[in-house]
Design a protein around this motif. Structure first.
Motif, PDB file in Angstrom:
ATOM      1  N   ARG A  61       0.834  -1.205   0.000  1.00 37.47           N
ATOM      2  CA  ARG A  61       0.000   0.000   0.000  1.00 37.47           C
ATOM      3  C   ARG A  61       0.870   1.258   0.000  1.00 37.47           C
ATOM      4  O   ARG A  61       0.593   2.230  -0.721  1.00 37.47           O
ATOM      5  CB  ARG A  61      -0.923  -0.005   1.217  1.00 37.47           C
ATOM      6  N   ASP A  63       3.907   1.453  -1.161  1.00 38.08           N
ATOM      7  CA  ASP A  63       4.502   1.527  -2.503  1.00 38.08           C
ATOM      8  C   ASP A  63       3.529   2.187  -3.475  1.00 38.08           C
ATOM      9  O   ASP A  63       3.919   3.054  -4.280  1.00 38.08           O
ATOM     10  CB  ASP A  63       4.848   0.124  -3.014  1.00 38.08           C
ATOM     11  N   GLN A  64       2.279   1.767  -3.438  1.00 40.70           N
ATOM     12  CA  GLN A  64       1.279   2.287  -4.369  1.00 40.70           C
ATOM     13  C   GLN A  64       1.031   3.775  -4.148  1.00 40.70           C
ATOM     14  O   GLN A  64       0.884   4.542  -5.107  1.00 40.70           O
ATOM     15  CB  GLN A  64      -0.025   1.500  -4.218  1.00 40.70           C
ATOM     16  N   GLN A  65       0.983   4.200  -2.886  1.00 42.45           N
ATOM     17  CA  GLN A  65       0.794   5.615  -2.603  1.00 42.45           C
ATOM     18  C   GLN A  65       1.949   6.442  -3.173  1.00 42.45           C
ATOM     19  O   GLN A  65       1.727   7.509  -3.763  1.00 42.45           O
ATOM     20  CB  GLN A  65       0.680   5.831  -1.087  1.00 42.45           C
ATOM     21  N   ASN A  68       1.813   6.495  -7.077  1.00 39.55           N
ATOM     22  CA  ASN A  68       0.766   7.409  -7.546  1.00 39.55           C
ATOM     23  C   ASN A  68       1.187   8.868  -7.371  1.00 39.55           C
ATOM     24  O   ASN A  68       0.918   9.711  -8.232  1.00 39.55           O
ATOM     25  CB  ASN A  68      -0.544   7.150  -6.799  1.00 39.55           C
ATOM     26  N   ALA A  74      -0.604   3.417 -10.198  1.00 42.52           N
ATOM     27  CA  ALA A  74      -0.659   2.055  -9.663  1.00 42.52           C
ATOM     28  C   ALA A  74      -2.083   1.661  -9.300  1.00 42.52           C
ATOM     29  O   ALA A  74      -2.299   0.591  -8.728  1.00 42.52           O
ATOM     30  CB  ALA A  74       0.240   1.937  -8.433  1.00 42.52           C
ATOM     31  N   ALA A  77      -4.747   2.354  -3.807  1.00 40.62           N
ATOM     32  CA  ALA A  77      -3.768   1.847  -2.835  1.00 40.62           C
ATOM     33  C   ALA A  77      -4.437   0.811  -1.944  1.00 40.62           C
ATOM     34  O   ALA A  77      -4.774   1.064  -0.786  1.00 40.62           O
ATOM     35  CB  ALA A  77      -3.207   2.992  -2.010  1.00 40.62           C
ATOM     36  N   THR A  81      -0.664  -6.402  -4.946  1.00 43.69           N
ATOM     37  CA  THR A  81       0.164  -6.225  -6.134  1.00 43.69           C
ATOM     38  C   THR A  81      -0.496  -6.905  -7.326  1.00 43.69           C
ATOM     39  O   THR A  81      -0.560  -8.129  -7.400  1.00 43.69           O
ATOM     40  CB  THR A  81       1.566  -6.821  -5.924  1.00 43.69           C
ATOM     41  N   GLN A  84      -1.475  -3.685 -12.735  1.00 45.15           N
ATOM     42  CA  GLN A  84      -1.291  -2.239 -12.832  1.00 45.15           C
ATOM     43  C   GLN A  84      -0.161  -1.768 -11.919  1.00 45.15           C
ATOM     44  O   GLN A  84       0.628  -0.894 -12.294  1.00 45.15           O
ATOM     45  CB  GLN A  84      -2.590  -1.516 -12.486  1.00 45.15           C
ATOM     46  N   THR A  85      -0.069  -2.352 -10.744  1.00 47.29           N
ATOM     47  CA  THR A  85       1.014  -1.987  -9.827  1.00 47.29           C
ATOM     48  C   THR A  85       2.364  -2.404 -10.387  1.00 47.29           C
ATOM     49  O   THR A  85       3.341  -1.648 -10.330  1.00 47.29           O
ATOM     50  CB  THR A  85       0.793  -2.638  -8.452  1.00 47.29           C
TER      51      THR A  85
END
Length: 462
Positions: A61, A63-65, A68, A74, A77, A81, A84-85
């Motif tokens: 999460r 990583d995704q934040q 983005n 990504a 969040a 995984t 798209q991520t």
């Protein structure tokens, strides 16, 4: 794939391996066991992993934040995984010059999330006009004690002169260091009313890097590489090398084009390490191997080759090559070293992907001992640059010669095979200061004939 290699699967022993056990375990399945999923308790662990994914992984999460925030979409969040991520991670890796794998290693995650936290806390305020993806590069420079504004001249105001004139190309500074598209004039001319920005200041308590540095020199003065310490990051080193290559108009393509021998050798090193990562990812593609399994198995390789890697700074290449060869023969008394080579190649790529010089040196030594002499090139690069070992250019030359002699004797190239002759010519010229080097011969060719005729594989396709 399981049918092809399940017969070789063994359960890893808990105790430290002896030399005569390593060959049985590696050839019989230390890495292959991970590939086939035969490690004890794997099924239960896999169920736990799937449960964690459904609940959302806080690390993913974060990583995704961060992805983005820097413009790499990504998706939501959610801590899972997905495609798209992974695509967002790949774009981030490509921008930063990392191997594009779609998976973050420890160093890459620290840079990504560290830059996000730094920007969220206002650290980016010292770099006016820098935003989006470029903040990642500003943070990378900032974290190693540099100043992105002074290095690139791309910050608005602040009195930073442009160190390189890119002729007003889009996204690059004009004659006074200001991007033409910022509204300060078509030619980058600043009006009298242009706002002033404060001079960047280093945060209190920031760690101080050693004052002694090694500059790239040559065509691009001003870029600096940290002094050799044995604990430097390979990824950070290669990121800097790629930045310099890009500013120079591309990597060196022939011996005659060498201006800076150090940069030319570093370019070949970083291309080889990237190729090693790609080879490992290709071998293990779809095999459901976890990093924990690779860490466990490659740690045994580190233990097995410890005596030889510890002596890199004190013993010549010829002596250590002979010692490594004797050890691998003990591990594989039947003379079949294919399993050892496969293990070495998997751990080599994994070591570079995780920025672990200890694993890389052990895997390289195992490969050289198992007869794959062209891998000695990597030991030369690490000794020359001081990556995982104290820098020693004189001892490094012996490992380069070992690799070159093996290739001269007909060994199969292991890095960028179609470009092998070109790569060797560049390295030979760079090692002699830039002039074309004579053919190298000598005792380092001993044992080269035992190198495998082709790159081994796990036969995953079967």
């Amino acid at each position: 794939m399981t049918t092809a290699i399940s017969g070789l699967a063994l359960t890893l022993p808990a105790e430290r391996l002896r030399a005569d056990d390593l060959g049985k375990v590696i050839v019989g399945g230390a890495i292959l066991c991970a590939v086939t999923g035969c490690l004890k308790g794997r099924s239960q662990g896999g169920n736990q992993h799937r449960t964690t994914r459904r609940a959302g992984d806080p690390t993913v999460r974060a990583d995704q934040q961060a992805l983005n925030y820097f413009g790499y979409d990504a998706g939501g969040a959610d801590g899972v995984t997905g495609k798209q991520t992974r695509a967002a991670i790949s774009r981030y890796q490509g921008y930063m010059g990392y191997p594009v794998t779609g998976q973050l290693d420890t160093y890459q995650r620290q840079t990504l999330v560290g830059a996000y936290n730094w920007a969220q806390s206002g650290g980016n305020a010292t770099y006016p006009g820098i935003q989006g993806q470029e903040l990642l590069r500003a943070y990378a420079s900032h974290s190693r004690g540099g100043n992105y504004c002074q290095e690139t001249g791309r910050c608005m105001g602040g009195g930073y002169p442009a160190q390189n004139n890119y002729g007003g190309a889009p996204g690059y500074p004009g004659g006074n260091g200001l991007p033409p598209q910022t509204g300060y004039g078509a030619n980058g001319t600043m009006p009298n009313a242009a706002p002033a920005y404060p001079q960047p200041v280093a945060p209190q308590g920031a760690a101080q890097l050693p004052t002694q540095v090694m500059t790239t020199g040559g065509a691009l003065a001003g870029f600096e590489l940290p002094d050799s310490s044995g604990n430097r990051s390979i990824a950070d080193h290669c990121q800097t090398v790629k930045m310099v290559s890009s500013a120079n108009g591309g990597a060196v393509r022939s011996p005659a084009a060498i201006v800076n021998p150090t940069q030319a050798l570093d370019e070949q090193f970083c291309s080889a390490s990237t190729y090693a990562v790609s080879s490992t990812e290709s071998m293990l593609s779809g095999a459901q191997v976890t990093d924990d399994q690779l860490t466990q198995n490659c740690g045994k390789v580190v233990d097995f080759m410890a005596a030889e890697t510890d002596a890199l700074g004190t013993r010549p290449a010829a002596d250590l090559t002979a010692a490594a060869q004797q050890k691998t023969r003990q591990a594989s008394p039947d003379g079949n070293t294919q399993g050892l080579v496969q293990t070495g190649e998997v751990c080599l790529g994994y070591g570079y992907r995780t920025d672990d010089s200890e694993v890389v040196l052990a895997a390289s030594m195992l490969l050289v001992g198992a007869g794959a002499r062209p891998y000695a090139e990597l030991l030369g690069h690490h000794l020359r640059d001081g990556l995982g070992v104290q820098a020693d250019a004189d001892r490094a030359r012996g490992w380069y010669d070992t690799a070159f002699s093996a290739l001269d004797d007909g060994a199969t190239p292991v890095f960028l095979p179609s470009q092998s002759a070109q790569r060797v010519a560049i390295m030979r010229a760079a090692l002699t200061g830039g002039a074309p080097a004579p053919e190298l011969t000598g005792a380092s060719t001993a044992g080269a004939a035992s190198a495998p005729a082709a790159l081994p594989s796990f036969n995953i396709g079967n």
